[in-house]
Design an enzyme around this catalytic site. Structure first.
Site, PDB file in Angstrom:
ATOM      1  N   THR A 103       0.799  -1.233   0.000  1.00  0.00           N
ATOM      2  CA  THR A 103       0.000   0.000   0.000  1.00  0.00           C
ATOM      3  C   THR A 103       0.838   1.294   0.000  1.00  0.00           C
ATOM      4  OG1 THR A 103      -0.410  -0.477   2.339  1.00  0.00           O
ATOM      5  CG2 THR A 103      -2.242  -0.819   0.818  1.00  0.00           C
TER       6      THR A 103
ATOM      7  N   GLN B 239      -4.119  -5.324 -25.339  1.00  0.00           N
ATOM      8  CA  GLN B 239      -3.395  -6.030 -24.260  1.00  0.00           C
ATOM      9  C   GLN B 239      -3.290  -5.127 -23.034  1.00  0.00           C
ATOM     10  OE1 GLN B 239       0.420  -7.355 -25.822  1.00  0.00           O
ATOM     11  NE2 GLN B 239      -0.525  -9.120 -26.803  1.00  0.00           N
ATOM     12  N   TRP B 240      -2.996  -3.878 -23.281  1.00  0.00           N
ATOM     13  CA  TRP B 240      -2.738  -2.908 -22.208  1.00  0.00           C
ATOM     14  C   TRP B 240      -3.977  -2.707 -21.332  1.00  0.00           C
ATOM     15  CZ3 TRP B 240       1.514   1.002 -23.345  1.00  0.00           C
ATOM     16  CH2 TRP B 240       1.726   1.864 -22.270  1.00  0.00           C
TER      17      TRP B 240
ATOM     18  N   HIS C 260      -5.231  -4.403 -17.995  1.00  0.00           N
ATOM     19  CA  HIS C 260      -4.785  -3.983 -16.659  1.00  0.00           C
ATOM     20  C   HIS C 260      -5.836  -3.021 -16.113  1.00  0.00           C
ATOM     21  CE1 HIS C 260      -0.923  -6.017 -16.971  1.00  0.00           C
ATOM     22  NE2 HIS C 260      -1.152  -5.855 -18.257  1.00  0.00           N
TER      23      HIS C 260
ATOM     24  N   TYR D 152      -8.891   8.530 -26.913  1.00  0.00           N
ATOM     25  CA  TYR D 152      -9.266   9.373 -28.052  1.00  0.00           C
ATOM     26  C   TYR D 152     -10.535   8.803 -28.676  1.00  0.00           C
ATOM     27  CZ  TYR D 152      -8.342  11.801 -32.521  1.00  0.00           C
ATOM     28  OH  TYR D 152      -8.391  12.592 -33.634  1.00  0.00           O
TER      29      TYR D 152
ATOM     30  N   ALA E  86     -12.954   7.904 -31.519  1.00  0.00           N
ATOM     31  CA  ALA E  86     -13.083   7.785 -32.977  1.00  0.00           C
ATOM     32  C   ALA E  86     -14.552   7.889 -33.402  1.00  0.00           C
ATOM     33  CB  ALA E  86     -12.472   6.468 -33.448  1.00  0.00           C
TER      34      ALA E  86
ATOM     35  N   ASP F 253      -1.474   4.015 -10.033  1.00  0.00           N
ATOM     36  CA  ASP F 253      -0.564   4.193  -8.895  1.00  0.00           C
ATOM     37  C   ASP F 253       0.650   3.291  -9.067  1.00  0.00           C
ATOM     38  OD1 ASP F 253      -0.904   1.642  -7.420  1.00  0.00           O
ATOM     39  OD2 ASP F 253      -2.965   2.324  -7.165  1.00  0.00           O
TER      40      ASP F 253
ATOM     41  N   HIS G   1       3.110  -3.793 -11.176  1.00  0.00           N
ATOM     42  CA  HIS G   1       2.487  -5.055 -11.604  1.00  0.00           C
ATOM     43  C   HIS G   1       2.435  -5.113 -13.141  1.00  0.00           C
ATOM     44  CE1 HIS G   1      -0.082  -8.574 -11.423  1.00  0.00           C
ATOM     45  NE2 HIS G   1      -1.010  -7.963 -12.125  1.00  0.00           N
TER      46      HIS G   1
ATOM     47  N   ARG H 131       4.659  -6.825 -18.407  1.00  0.00           N
ATOM     48  CA  ARG H 131       4.822  -6.355 -19.788  1.00  0.00           C
ATOM     49  C   ARG H 131       6.248  -5.991 -20.163  1.00  0.00           C
ATOM     50  NH1 ARG H 131       0.307  -8.527 -21.978  1.00  0.00           N
ATOM     51  NH2 ARG H 131      -1.519  -7.946 -20.744  1.00  0.00           N
TER      52      ARG H 131
HETATM   53  C1  LIG Z   1       2.291 -12.955 -21.339  1.00  0.00           C
HETATM   54  C2  LIG Z   1       0.796 -12.726 -21.168  1.00  0.00           C
HETATM   55  C3  LIG Z   1      -0.106 -13.486 -21.890  1.00  0.00           C
HETATM   56  C4  LIG Z   1      -1.484 -13.284 -21.738  1.00  0.00           C
HETATM   57  N1  LIG Z   1      -2.357 -14.026 -22.484  1.00  0.00           N
HETATM   58  C5  LIG Z   1      -3.701 -13.819 -22.373  1.00  0.00           C
HETATM   59  C6  LIG Z   1      -4.650 -14.559 -23.153  1.00  0.00           C
HETATM   60  O1  LIG Z   1      -4.277 -15.412 -23.938  1.00  0.00           O
HETATM   61  N2  LIG Z   1      -5.969 -14.270 -23.019  1.00  0.00           N
HETATM   62  C7  LIG Z   1      -6.425 -13.331 -22.142  1.00  0.00           C
HETATM   63  O2  LIG Z   1      -7.634 -13.128 -22.043  1.00  0.00           O
HETATM   64  N3  LIG Z   1      -5.549 -12.615 -21.385  1.00  0.00           N
HETATM   65  C8  LIG Z   1      -4.226 -12.825 -21.477  1.00  0.00           C
HETATM   66  N4  LIG Z   1      -3.353 -12.085 -20.731  1.00  0.00           N
HETATM   67  C9  LIG Z   1      -3.893 -11.057 -19.821  1.00  0.00           C
HETATM   68  C10 LIG Z   1      -3.866 -11.529 -18.356  1.00  0.00           C
HETATM   69  O3  LIG Z   1      -4.678 -12.657 -18.156  1.00  0.00           O
HETATM   70  C11 LIG Z   1      -4.316 -10.386 -17.437  1.00  0.00           C
HETATM   71  O4  LIG Z   1      -5.646 -10.047 -17.766  1.00  0.00           O
HETATM   72  C12 LIG Z   1      -3.470  -9.145 -17.583  1.00  0.00           C
HETATM   73  O5  LIG Z   1      -2.105  -9.462 -17.512  1.00  0.00           O
HETATM   74  C13 LIG Z   1      -3.806  -8.156 -16.463  1.00  0.00           C
HETATM   75  O6  LIG Z   1      -3.371  -8.699 -15.261  1.00  0.00           O
HETATM   76  P1  LIG Z   1      -4.114  -8.422 -13.885  1.00  0.00           P
HETATM   77  O7  LIG Z   1      -5.535  -8.856 -13.975  1.00  0.00           O
HETATM   78  O8  LIG Z   1      -3.289  -9.059 -12.816  1.00  0.00           O
HETATM   79  O9  LIG Z   1      -3.972  -6.829 -13.791  1.00  0.00           O
HETATM   80  P2  LIG Z   1      -4.989  -5.717 -13.253  1.00  0.00           P
HETATM   81  O10 LIG Z   1      -6.295  -5.784 -13.978  1.00  0.00           O
HETATM   82  O11 LIG Z   1      -4.237  -4.421 -13.276  1.00  0.00           O
HETATM   83  O12 LIG Z   1      -5.235  -6.122 -11.795  1.00  0.00           O
HETATM   84  C14 LIG Z   1      -4.192  -6.065 -10.829  1.00  0.00           C
HETATM   85  C15 LIG Z   1      -4.578  -6.973  -9.702  1.00  0.00           C
HETATM   86  O13 LIG Z   1      -5.770  -6.456  -9.104  1.00  0.00           O
HETATM   87  C16 LIG Z   1      -6.613  -7.526  -8.740  1.00  0.00           C
HETATM   88  N5  LIG Z   1      -7.875  -7.415  -9.471  1.00  0.00           N
HETATM   89  C17 LIG Z   1      -8.183  -6.494 -10.421  1.00  0.00           C
HETATM   90  N6  LIG Z   1      -9.447  -6.656 -10.832  1.00  0.00           N
HETATM   91  C18 LIG Z   1      -9.944  -7.716 -10.144  1.00  0.00           C
HETATM   92  C19 LIG Z   1     -11.184  -8.391 -10.137  1.00  0.00           C
HETATM   93  N7  LIG Z   1     -12.215  -7.998 -10.882  1.00  0.00           N
HETATM   94  N8  LIG Z   1     -11.326  -9.444  -9.315  1.00  0.00           N
HETATM   95  C20 LIG Z   1     -10.322  -9.845  -8.512  1.00  0.00           C
HETATM   96  N9  LIG Z   1      -9.116  -9.249  -8.465  1.00  0.00           N
HETATM   97  C21 LIG Z   1      -8.927  -8.193  -9.273  1.00  0.00           C
HETATM   98  C22 LIG Z   1      -5.873  -8.811  -9.042  1.00  0.00           C
HETATM   99  O14 LIG Z   1      -5.128  -9.190  -7.924  1.00  0.00           O
HETATM  100  C23 LIG Z   1      -4.919  -8.401 -10.133  1.00  0.00           C
HETATM  101  O15 LIG Z   1      -3.778  -9.213 -10.229  1.00  0.00           O
HETATM  102  C24 LIG Z   1      -1.963 -12.277 -20.840  1.00  0.00           C
HETATM  103  C25 LIG Z   1      -1.040 -11.533 -20.110  1.00  0.00           C
HETATM  104  C26 LIG Z   1       0.312 -11.730 -20.261  1.00  0.00           C
HETATM  105  C27 LIG Z   1       1.281 -10.880 -19.477  1.00  0.00           C
END
Ligand SMILES: Cc1cc2nc3c(=O)[nH]c(=O)nc-3n(C[C@H](O)[C@H](O)[C@H](O)COP(=O)(O)OP(=O)(O)OC[C@H]3O[C@@H](n4cnc5c(N)ncnc54)[C@H](O)[C@@H]3O)c2cc1C
Length: 304
Positions: A89, A109-110, A113, A121, A123, A215, A221, A226
């Site tokens: 935190t 992909q971005w 997160h 922007y 469109a 943040d 993370h 990435r």
């Molecule tokens: C190499 C790679 C390959 C990937 N391939 C695929 C793919 O084939 N298909 C696909 O769909 N995605 C894919 N992803 C995306 C991946 O599954 C995640 O969605 C993405 O990396 C975001 O991660 P995150 O959810 O931890 O991040 P964030 O959304 O930023 O969340 C950060 C953290 O907050 C918590 N959090 C956020 N929202 C919630 C929620 N609603 N419930 C519970 N906890 C939450 C979790 O602890 C999470 O780890 C890939 C990612 C990578 C890096």
């Protein structure tokens, strides 16, 4: 070109201004404010705003009244302790707001997160620029045969040229049709299709832009996933550029992140057991600790 002359003039004007403040400023970040750092062929990352510095992390961890810095060494040690022990935190007390220009397929992909604030922007409202990501030849590669989610051998010669020609021709054709569909015509006799509809014809290598605020904890993370070698090259280069900015903004926190997350490794309980056996000079194989062949391969990549 990532930035036009007029946009550059606006940025320079903004950079020429300064105002006194009682807030904390991070000198390393001040030098980057507003400047566009080029990424890919037309993209960029630029810092629009930020809050906090290394001292803000320790200040929050200690819930202190003043600036929070007891001694530089203490601050660095505390930040490393917080990172090591997942006391996350205090890192959320720092924030950054970026303006990013990126191809749509990278944006997809971005945007996964979810722990960031985004404004993209429109469109529906605005006309997209004729800017498409066309990879440099050295980044064209065949489908990997060992990793379904990756690239293998680099494409060369005629194959590379054919791919580049197809990408350029398809992008140009799609944009020409887009422009024709939205054109109002000189006397209002054009098709004038709604922008929100015409855009559906555009390929995923067209550029979009957004403001992205996050943040520091959640940014780390994002960067951990990435800036990793397994991430797709086109998003990795953005993450690497952001790493450079963060290293100048919060140098202690970034170093701790680099040591414990980016360059560190997580070991499962069976992996720790295997490592202990190895350190005792015992011969150990995957089956001895109940690891699959793939787990073992990944473990050996870490320890050898
Ligand atoms: C190499 C790679 C390959 C990937 N391939 C695929 C793919 O084939 N298909 C696909 O769909 N995605 C894919 N992803 C995306 C991946 O599954 C995640 O969605 C993405 O990396 C975001 O991660 P995150 O959810 O931890 O991040 P964030 O959304 O930023 O969340 C950060 C953290 O907050 C918590 N959090 C956020 N929202 C919630 C929620 N609603 N419930 C519970 N906890 C939450 C979790 O602890 C999470 O780890 C890939 C990612 C990578 C890096």
């Amino acid at each position: 070109m990532p930035i036009t002359a007029e946009q550059q003039a606006e940025i320079s004007e903004q950079r020429a201004q300064s105002a006194p403040t009682r807030r904390v400023v991070a000198p390393g970040m001040e030098q980057h404010l507003y400047t566009a750092q080029p990424v890919l062929d037309h993209g960029f990352v630029r810092v629009i705003d930020y809050m906090g510095d290394d001292a803000a992390i320790t200040q929050a961890a200690r819930v202190s009244y003043g600036k929070g810095t007891k001694a530089v060494q203490n601050d660095e040690g505390l930040i490393r302790y917080l990172m090591r022990h997942w006391h996350s935190t205090p890192f959320e007390m720092c924030e950054i707001k970026l303006h990013v220009k990126l191809p749509v397929f990278v944006a997809r992909q971005w945007i996964r997160h979810r722990t960031a604030n985004v404004n993209e922007y429109s469109a529906r409202y605005s006309i997209l620029d004729r800017e498409f990501y066309i990879p440099a030849e050295e980044h064209l590669a065949k489908q990997s045969v060992i990793n379904n989610q990756g690239r293998g051998e680099t494409l060369t010669g005629e194959d590379a040229q054919r791919v580049l020609e197809m990408l350029k021709a398809d992008s140009a054709r799609a944009y020409d049709h887009y422009a024709t569909m939205i054109d109002e015509g000189e006397d209002g006799n054009g098709i004038a299709l709604a922008r929100e509809l015409a855009r559906m014809n555009l390929p995923a290598n067209i550029y979009t832009q957004w403001y992205w605020k996050v943040d520091l904890h959640n940014l780390f993370h994002f960067l951990r996933l990435r800036a990793d070698s397994h991430a797709q090259y086109e998003i990795r280069v953005y993450a690497e550029e952001i790493c450079r900015l963060v290293a100048d903004w919060v140098p202690y926190a970034y170093k701790a992140f680099e040591d414990y997350r980016l360059g560190g490794a997580q070991l499962s309980q069976p992996a720790v057991e295997a490592l202990r056996k190895m350190l005792k000079g015992e011969k150990v194989e995957a089956a001895d600790v109940g690891m699959s062949a793939r787990e073992w391969r990944e473990f050996m990549d870490i320890v050898s």
